[in-house]
Design a protein around this motif. Sequence first.
Motif, mmCIF file in Angstrom:
data_model
loop_
_atom_site.group_PDB
_atom_site.id
_atom_site.type_symbol
_atom_site.label_atom_id
_atom_site.label_comp_id
_atom_site.label_asym_id
_atom_site.label_seq_id
_atom_site.Cartn_x
_atom_site.Cartn_y
_atom_site.Cartn_z
ATOM 1 N N ASP A 405 -7.234 11.233 1.215
ATOM 2 C CA ASP A 405 -6.513 12.127 2.118
ATOM 3 C C ASP A 405 -7.441 13.057 2.886
ATOM 4 O O ASP A 405 -6.978 13.844 3.710
ATOM 5 C CB ASP A 405 -5.488 12.943 1.333
ATOM 6 N N ASN A 431 -1.666 6.276 6.540
ATOM 7 C CA ASN A 431 -0.914 7.043 5.552
ATOM 8 C C ASN A 431 -1.227 6.491 4.170
ATOM 9 O O ASN A 431 -0.986 5.321 3.892
ATOM 10 C CB ASN A 431 0.597 6.942 5.803
ATOM 11 N N SER A 432 -1.794 7.354 3.304
ATOM 12 C CA SER A 432 -2.129 6.951 1.932
ATOM 13 C C SER A 432 -2.983 5.691 1.905
ATOM 14 O O SER A 432 -2.779 4.803 1.077
ATOM 15 C CB SER A 432 -0.849 6.747 1.111
#
Length: 902
Positions: A405, A431-432
């Motif tokens: 992140d 995302n992630s």
Amino acid sequence: MNYCITLLLWVTACSGLYAQTGKLSGRVIDSSTQQPLPFANVYLNNTTIGATTNANGEFLLQHLPLGSADIVVSFIGYVSQQLKVMVRETGNTPVAIRLNPDAQQLVEVGVKSNRDKDWERQFKRFEKVFLGNTATCKIINPWIIDFGSGNGQTTATALVLLEIENKQLGYKLYFQLKKFAYSSTTFAIVGNVRFTELDASGTSQAAAWTKNRERAYHGSVKHLMKAILDRRLKQQGFLLYGDKTKGRGRSNNFSAELEYNLVPYDTSSLAVSAAGLNEYRLSIKDRLEIHYLNDFTNRGFYKDISHPVSWLDVRGGYVVVNKEGTMLNPTDVAVSGSMADARVSGMLPLNYQPGNPVVTKAPTNFLVRRLQEKAYLHTDKPYYYPGDKLWFSAFMNYRIPGLRDTLSKVLYVDLIDSERQLAQQCVLKINSGRAASAFRLPVPIKPGKYVLRAYTQWMRNYGIANFFYKPITILALNEQVDAVAPKPVADSLLTVGVDRAGYKKRDKVSMTLRFDTTGLTERINGSFSVAVFDEAVAVPIVGPTSIKTSFDLPEPPGDLPFRYAIEKGVSISGLYKDKKGRTKKTVLMLIPEHFDQFYSINTLNNGEFSLPNLVFYDSTKFVIQPEGSVILSDRVAPLLPDKLPEFPMRIVSANTLHPVYSGDTLQAKLLQTVSVSARKLVRSESAYGTPDVYLKGENLEGYASMADAIAAKLPTFKLIYDQTNWFLIWGRASVPTGSNLSGQSNLSSHEPSLYINNVLVVGESTGDRLMQLSPSMIDHIEVNGMITSNQGANGSNGLINVYTKRPAEASSKPVSFVKARGFDQEITFQSPDYTRPVENAAMSDYRSTLYWNPRVAVSSEQGATNLSFFTGDVSGSYRVVVEGITSSGNTVRAEAVFTVNP
């Protein structure tokens, strides 16, 4: 006194007898998650003694001097911690060190690549004060420094470690700047520093470094303190003097001063043992003048002598040192004269021992390794035809998973044609550690050899060879691949199963993904992508890239100049000109057309600006304030390697043309702006007749989003979240139950069509798009029930038409716009559901890709993950390919086959 006093402060608390050593062990963990932090730096401050933590966050520091030790722990994205420990010869109890996340650290550093001329002037002055000798000592990452001023001083701050290369002494320094300030008469430097040895190019350079280090040590404060402790001042070349009268002025004639103002300093009883282990206390109550006779200088204070002269003023009347002469209370000591001239360029690690030759060794490159990331793409088929969709799912690999992140949030995916030109590009939000989308291959596309490339801006620091490349072949409609499908590959970790071996046409296939839990002692999670395709149309040839062979991180090169910043969002840069066409320095405001927010940036004197880390989608217009024009800079694409990868296939002529499937599931369009120049009348603007419901914008402004407003104002709608997307469901529709919300049933088919300013929104759910719209930007909304006359099946759930406020409504003045490209939307794979009546049921279904799901979560704790889809009208053998990675870092590729009977 007519000479300038300069103040040098070092935080270098470290003590002990270097001939006697101990060790310290411990573990570094995240304070909030309690997870270990691998590759964290743990070091003895101001020394070359350090270690990195292993996969469990454990470290071991050896050869530590006995006594009080100043240990520093640092990790990118976390707040550094400094602690004092007592090192004993008998051993130490392991220590637990908890670091607090600091996610903004890299974000703030990443936006400082552009600096103006005023900053450059300040940096040049900073270099001279901070480094001293700038000819052979350089700051590698100067852009992280910020300057300030006040009370007659210039200050400097840096969020992350300053990297300094000293080619004169053969060290690389990682300097944590805690305080820096200077004026015309004083300067102060406070910080922690870790030394690493540079790799000597040969014996001659090693000999030169050895000589230069000896020269830096002799005549230094540490050399002086060691000579006092050993009572060998004269033998080491030092003469010490004190003032006859305190505060009396000083001339630049040493002979006169020696006769009238100076007396030899009595050092016979200076040193006594202190309370700490291997610590000594030197009583220095008055200003001390130091002459070092074993060196020469032509820049001395006195005109009638040629050796270096320095002064020490001690606050509190004493100095605490260890056996090696290292000061343990350096902030109480003001050093001026020759001893202060070297600054950082003359720093030696505290564990430096005079007389030790330089030993060449490979460079230690902690930062380059731990910040490394890499992309991998799983595609739905091994090759394609014109008119196909090239679906792909991206997996990011990180050298340290805990930085997922903290590192890049922007992924670039390029389709390169046979002439090495960019055919298509996607800019995706990570995302992630995941992203997904698709390229539509138009029917007129030229068949041939293509390459799929994926990279982040940060990966460019590691070189283009570290990008992801996958050869992609696009066949002509009259071609086919002459090959035999290999047996499906099983994976020991993941089992792929279907409910039957054979199916009818347009039959439902139920599929399960399940971890093999045999022998497992802890829970395993995994993230996967799933493709199901026709083996006759796309023979599953074993290609050069799979997650098993192309996911691992390569060994990075040596020291890297980090020229490219970590991107957290889309960047907009360009040139601003005012209404008269002049470039100027100003505060530029960019206001997105459909969102209730704004972005502010200071332009440079030449009008240039850069606004990084924005999050917006599609092609968006921005209103410019003050009025003028903006010319956006094109992003410079990375170069291509000299030779792109190829995958040879035996291509032959086909007996029949490959059919082009007309079921377009990728009709993505950019929203077009509707400009209204006259005064708008309050009336229906929809092309689909009088609306059933008309909502005014002023009645919606109290809600967080348009989705919330519609769900609240119209009880006939339900707002549902299925763990990945928002859906606005027409209340009269048959809504799937909670057990079907994981992807078995397509919730978007229950939504009304969404138009914004009469432009159909595709490629995302109605709920997701409405969640992005702020009610304060809405003029009015028109809602229609079932519309089938000119909407067909798409109108079965009605439509919502959103009209935004136009710039012309707010002011009669002209408004300046600029259009910028944001993130591309993640496209959803659409497939028919033959359990429901379909208006186009008579249309042939010859899809080659029956199913594509780029994000499938599997957990050993929850058991099997269930997926379902429908076969088409083409019989034959179909292959299921699953690729992904588990939470423990294992890569998975599992396959299965089933048959569709004639």
